[in-house]
Design a protein around this motif. Structure first.
Motif, PDB file in Angstrom:
ATOM      1  N   LYS A 286       0.820  -1.210   0.000  1.00  0.00           N
ATOM      2  CA  LYS A 286       0.000   0.000   0.000  1.00  0.00           C
ATOM      3  C   LYS A 286       0.857   1.264   0.000  1.00  0.00           C
ATOM      4  O   LYS A 286       0.453   2.302  -0.526  1.00  0.00           O
ATOM      5  N   ARG A 287       2.067   1.172   0.612  1.00  0.00           N
ATOM      6  CA  ARG A 287       2.899   2.360   0.779  1.00  0.00           C
ATOM      7  C   ARG A 287       3.822   2.638  -0.401  1.00  0.00           C
ATOM      8  O   ARG A 287       4.163   3.782  -0.670  1.00  0.00           O
ATOM      9  N   GLU A 288       4.266   1.570  -1.082  1.00  0.00           N
ATOM     10  CA  GLU A 288       5.279   1.750  -2.118  1.00  0.00           C
ATOM     11  C   GLU A 288       4.895   0.994  -3.389  1.00  0.00           C
ATOM     12  O   GLU A 288       4.154   0.006  -3.331  1.00  0.00           O
ATOM     13  N   GLN A 289       5.430   1.467  -4.505  1.00  0.00           N
ATOM     14  CA  GLN A 289       5.288   0.744  -5.768  1.00  0.00           C
ATOM     15  C   GLN A 289       6.592  -0.008  -6.028  1.00  0.00           C
ATOM     16  O   GLN A 289       7.677   0.570  -5.877  1.00  0.00           O
ATOM     17  N   PHE A 290       6.465  -1.266  -6.417  1.00  0.00           N
ATOM     18  CA  PHE A 290       7.653  -2.098  -6.624  1.00  0.00           C
ATOM     19  C   PHE A 290       7.780  -2.472  -8.099  1.00  0.00           C
ATOM     20  O   PHE A 290       6.769  -2.705  -8.783  1.00  0.00           O
ATOM     21  N   SER A 291       9.026  -2.522  -8.548  1.00  0.00           N
ATOM     22  CA  SER A 291       9.280  -2.865  -9.952  1.00  0.00           C
ATOM     23  C   SER A 291       9.386  -4.367 -10.165  1.00  0.00           C
ATOM     24  O   SER A 291       9.327  -4.844 -11.295  1.00  0.00           O
ATOM     25  N   SER A 292       9.569  -5.118  -9.068  1.00  0.00           N
ATOM     26  CA  SER A 292       9.654  -6.573  -9.167  1.00  0.00           C
ATOM     27  C   SER A 292       9.201  -7.183  -7.852  1.00  0.00           C
ATOM     28  O   SER A 292       9.236  -6.519  -6.798  1.00  0.00           O
ATOM     29  N   GLU A 293       8.821  -8.428  -7.886  1.00  0.00           N
ATOM     30  CA  GLU A 293       8.431  -9.120  -6.660  1.00  0.00           C
ATOM     31  C   GLU A 293       9.635  -9.291  -5.737  1.00  0.00           C
ATOM     32  O   GLU A 293       9.508  -9.196  -4.504  1.00  0.00           O
ATOM     33  N   GLN A 294      10.793  -9.566  -6.326  1.00  0.00           N
ATOM     34  CA  GLN A 294      12.004  -9.720  -5.517  1.00  0.00           C
ATOM     35  C   GLN A 294      12.277  -8.450  -4.710  1.00  0.00           C
ATOM     36  O   GLN A 294      12.707  -8.508  -3.553  1.00  0.00           O
ATOM     37  N   ALA A 295      12.014  -7.281  -5.315  1.00  0.00           N
ATOM     38  CA  ALA A 295      12.263  -6.010  -4.634  1.00  0.00           C
ATOM     39  C   ALA A 295      11.389  -5.846  -3.395  1.00  0.00           C
ATOM     40  O   ALA A 295      11.828  -5.294  -2.373  1.00  0.00           O
ATOM     41  N   LEU A 296      10.172  -6.321  -3.451  1.00  0.00           N
ATOM     42  CA  LEU A 296       9.282  -6.248  -2.288  1.00  0.00           C
ATOM     43  C   LEU A 296       9.862  -7.032  -1.121  1.00  0.00           C
ATOM     44  O   LEU A 296       9.963  -6.526   0.009  1.00  0.00           O
ATOM     45  N   TYR A 297      10.231  -8.300  -1.370  1.00  0.00           N
ATOM     46  CA  TYR A 297      10.731  -9.132  -0.274  1.00  0.00           C
ATOM     47  C   TYR A 297      12.058  -8.595   0.261  1.00  0.00           C
ATOM     48  O   TYR A 297      12.307  -8.625   1.477  1.00  0.00           O
ATOM     49  N   GLU A 298      12.887  -8.069  -0.631  1.00  0.00           N
ATOM     50  CA  GLU A 298      14.151  -7.481  -0.188  1.00  0.00           C
ATOM     51  C   GLU A 298      13.891  -6.259   0.692  1.00  0.00           C
ATOM     52  O   GLU A 298      14.546  -6.074   1.733  1.00  0.00           O
ATOM     53  N   ARG A 299      12.941  -5.431   0.302  1.00  0.00           N
ATOM     54  CA  ARG A 299      12.595  -4.234   1.086  1.00  0.00           C
ATOM     55  C   ARG A 299      12.096  -4.615   2.472  1.00  0.00           C
ATOM     56  O   ARG A 299      12.342  -3.904   3.453  1.00  0.00           O
ATOM     57  N   ALA A 300      11.419  -5.751   2.561  1.00  0.00           N
ATOM     58  CA  ALA A 300      10.884  -6.218   3.844  1.00  0.00           C
ATOM     59  C   ALA A 300      11.900  -7.022   4.647  1.00  0.00           C
ATOM     60  O   ALA A 300      11.575  -7.534   5.723  1.00  0.00           O
ATOM     61  N   GLY A 301      13.124  -7.151   4.115  1.00  0.00           N
ATOM     62  CA  GLY A 301      14.165  -7.885   4.820  1.00  0.00           C
ATOM     63  C   GLY A 301      13.971  -9.380   4.803  1.00  0.00           C
ATOM     64  O   GLY A 301      14.343 -10.083   5.752  1.00  0.00           O
ATOM     65  N   LEU A 302      13.417  -9.889   3.711  1.00  0.00           N
ATOM     66  CA  LEU A 302      13.086 -11.308   3.611  1.00  0.00           C
ATOM     67  C   LEU A 302      13.757 -11.939   2.399  1.00  0.00           C
ATOM     68  O   LEU A 302      14.015 -11.273   1.393  1.00  0.00           O
ATOM     69  N   GLN A 303      14.017 -13.229   2.512  1.00  0.00           N
ATOM     70  CA  GLN A 303      14.333 -14.007   1.311  1.00  0.00           C
ATOM     71  C   GLN A 303      13.141 -13.963   0.368  1.00  0.00           C
ATOM     72  O   GLN A 303      11.986 -13.875   0.808  1.00  0.00           O
ATOM     73  N   TYR A 304      13.414 -14.076  -0.918  1.00  0.00           N
ATOM     74  CA  TYR A 304      12.313 -14.163  -1.883  1.00  0.00           C
ATOM     75  C   TYR A 304      11.540 -15.454  -1.639  1.00  0.00           C
ATOM     76  O   TYR A 304      12.126 -16.527  -1.459  1.00  0.00           O
ATOM     77  N   VAL A 305      10.231 -15.359  -1.611  1.00  0.00           N
ATOM     78  CA  VAL A 305       9.362 -16.512  -1.379  1.00  0.00           C
ATOM     79  C   VAL A 305       8.693 -16.886  -2.692  1.00  0.00           C
ATOM     80  O   VAL A 305       7.989 -16.060  -3.296  1.00  0.00           O
ATOM     81  N   GLU A 306       8.930 -18.106  -3.141  1.00  0.00           N
ATOM     82  CA  GLU A 306       8.303 -18.564  -4.387  1.00  0.00           C
ATOM     83  C   GLU A 306       6.779 -18.542  -4.245  1.00  0.00           C
ATOM     84  O   GLU A 306       6.239 -18.822  -3.163  1.00  0.00           O
ATOM     85  N   PRO A 307       6.043 -18.251  -5.325  1.00  0.00           N
ATOM     86  CA  PRO A 307       4.584 -18.124  -5.234  1.00  0.00           C
ATOM     87  C   PRO A 307       3.888 -19.344  -4.643  1.00  0.00           C
ATOM     88  O   PRO A 307       2.917 -19.202  -3.893  1.00  0.00           O
ATOM     89  N   GLU A 308       4.389 -20.551  -4.958  1.00  0.00           N
ATOM     90  CA  GLU A 308       3.702 -21.747  -4.459  1.00  0.00           C
ATOM     91  C   GLU A 308       3.801 -21.910  -2.950  1.00  0.00           C
ATOM     92  O   GLU A 308       3.041 -22.663  -2.341  1.00  0.00           O
TER      93      GLU A 308
END
Length: 584
Positions: A286-308
């Motif tokens: 809600k707060r930010e626009q992300f250019s990739s899914e990986q960028a979201l998880y990185e911003r949140a301090g998380l490993q990338y989580v596969e969709p499944e």
């Protein structure tokens, strides 16, 4: 029209002939055509019509019907039978466990022409009074109708994936649409799909609406649609379809929002820039626009989580700790175990199954034809076991270093014992133990039966644990924890049966099995060379449960598998009988 559609049409014709009590020889002829079509590996539609008899092995009569079906969508006999049968009665033929003869009795004696009428008659105790029915059959019909209702408007994963990807490619090729992605249940790899969802980035929403309006096979729902959302159903299956339209800037955020369960999006994650304030992935989106899914998880301090994995089942805690594993991939598999040949109910010879798999780059084949108790599937008596094993020895010398392992799918009998005495069981490299009969036990009896089979020292692997057929039949009622614990104790592998109708072991129990140290095997249960392709769906279900290469048995090399089988056999106390005594 693909081969499967041809098979369905000829199978329906045979059922309708039986329903109308027509010539049994004609019924068998149509059943023979079905069997012949099931054994073909080439698309029949691609064959020149005049060449059908030679290329397919069909009789000229059957080939002419196939040609007519391909060219017109039906053939004279099928058209005649459908015209003579109420549509509701035809639908009754789809209900699992009720054959054409019983449906004829219901139709002719009770005037039943729909599932609703059948349910009412069963609830009023009218069905049980018919000759050949009774209370148990009446109750089974009610249960089948209930299961059919629950399955209506759903698709198996492969069917939904194909529809979703076709829509995605059409949207992506439409002027004004910059990107389109399959999201929702399909992207999360659920085994059955209720809603097919896509997200499309566009500055011209009307272009997407125009495309969807023009497509055959989709029925719009104007009351649920709007300028930025098209909603409706796939006309044939009734599965819901929605296409969500968004701006290019919001595209990635929308893809993530619709590619995860609510529990995943709503779980609190740490935000070092906002200490003490609750944050979730939904808040980030809600707060930010992300250019990739990986960028979201990185911003949140998380490993990338596969969709499944995005189900809210502990994956974010692992991602926060950097402990998400590398999930199994298709290319990790080095062999295929649990396959059938013409020795039992398969469509291809042992040689054909082996050479096809070898040609796909695999190292080994495990052949597991049905055991002798499976009369319905041409199960192997001991003398045919010996014959098959001799052929395997010859093929192994010829095809080396490719390896065929001598297996059997041994029925778990009602008391939990394995089909065949020890003297025969001892001759196999490995044994897949499976339940195929007496599926109406309660959970306690069913679990006790399976536990006894697991305790048998000859059991190498537990096959399709619940015996479920998705959208067709409920699974065998098991205490999964007790079964998995027993497999851990007795070093028994558990199969993820990759047939899209099964996908059993259920992915929801994969993590527990891994925690207990139980190895899993992705098995296609292939009865045809094209069945090997189903291994992909087993991999997807394994990944959804967190399966890794290290815990996948058939990711081992042929040498490692051979050593494992040999070590297990060496630990078994030899049977009292001499093994050859049962082979004559």
């Amino acid at each position: 029209m693909d081969n499967r559609a041809l098979i369905r049409a000829f199978r329906l014709t045979a059922q309708l002939l039986e329903l109308h009590e027509e010539n049994p020889f004609k019924i068998r002829a149509y059943e023979g055509t079905v069997n012949a079509l099931e054994q073909l590996t080439v698309p029949v539609a691609d064959i020149e019509r005049h060449g059908l008899p030679d290329r397919t092995g069909l009789s000229k009569t059957a080939a002419a019907k196939v040609a007519e079906l391909l060219d017109t969508g039906s053939f004279e006999e099928l058209t005649r039978l459908l015209a003579a049968t109420p549509p509701g009665v035809v639908e009754l033929l789809k209900i699992k466990g009720i054959g054409p003869k019983k449906i004829r009795s219901l139709w002719k004696e009770l005037g039943i022409e729909s599932a609703e009428q059948l349910r009412a008659a069963a609830q009023n105790n009218e069905v049980s009074k018919l000759k050949g029915f009774g209370q148990k059959t009446q109750q089974a019909i009610l249960e089948a109708l209930e299961f059919t209702d629950q399955s209506r408007g759903k698709l198996l994963y492969p069917q939904a994936e194909a529809l979703a990807e076709d829509l995605q490619s059409r949207l992506a090729a439409t002027a004004g649409i910059e990107q389109a992605a399959v999201v929702g249940e399909v992207r999360r790899r659920l085994e059955t799909i209720e809603t097919i969802t896509l997200v499309a980035a566009t500055t011209q929403p009307a272009a997407a609406h125009q495309l969807l309006k023009s497509l055959d096979g989709l029925t719009p729902d104007p009351h649920r649609s709007g300028p930025l959302a098209w909603r409706g159903t796939a006309t044939e299956s009734g599965v819901k379809v929605q296409v969500l339209l968004t701006s290019p800037a919001e595209y990635t955020n929308e893809v993530v929002l619709h590619s995860a369960a609510a529990a995943h999006l709503n779980e609190v994650v740490t935000d070092e820039a906002r200490p003490g304030q609750p944050n979730t992935l939904r808040h980030w989106l809600k707060r930010e626009q992300f250019s990739s899914e990986q960028a979201l998880y990185e911003r949140a301090g998380l490993q990338y989580v596969e969709p499944e994995l995005r189900e809210g089942l502990g994956e974010l805690a692992l991602a926060r700790a950097g402990k998400l594993p590398r999930l199994l991939e298709d290319q990790d598999l080095r062999g295929s175990l649990h396959n059938h040949s013409t020795y039992s109910d398969g469509s291809h010879s042992l040689r054909e199954m082996a050479t096809f798999l070898q040609g796909q780059g695999y190292e080994y084949l495990g052949i597991c034809d049905h055991s002798q108790a499976a009369h319905y599937a041409n199960g192997l008596p001991p003398e045919r076991v010996r014959q098959q094993q001799q052929e395997i020895d010859e093929l192994n010398r010829e095809l080396a270093p490719f390896r065929i392992f001598k297996g059997i799918e041994s029925d778990i009998l009602s008391d939990g014992s394995l089909d065949y005495p020890a003297a025969v069981l001892e001759t196999f490299d490995f044994i897949v133990a499976s339940v195929h009969s007496n599926l109406k036990m309660d959970e306690q009896k069913a679990t006790t039966r399976v536990l006894r089979a697991i305790e048998n020292p000859y059991t190498t692997m537990l096959g399709h644990p619940t015996g479920r057929l998705l959208l067709r039949r409920e699974g065998y009622p098991l205490n999964h924890k007790a079964v998995i614990d027993a497999c851990a104790q007795h070093n028994v592998i558990i199969e993820i049966n990759a047939n899209p109708w099964r996908l059993d072991l259920d992915w929801r129990w994969v993590h527990y099995a891994l925690d207990k140290g139980v190895q899993l095997s992705i098995n296609p249960d292939a009865h045809h060379t094209n069945g090997y392709a189903d291994m992909r769906y087993g991999v997807l279900m394994g990944r959804k449960g967190g399966l890794t290469k290290d815990m996948t048995f058939n990711a081992k090399s042929a040498a490692e598998v051979a050593e494992y089988f040999a070590r297990r056999k060496a630990a078994i106390k030899p049977p009292l009988e001499f093994k050859d005594s049962l082979f004559g």
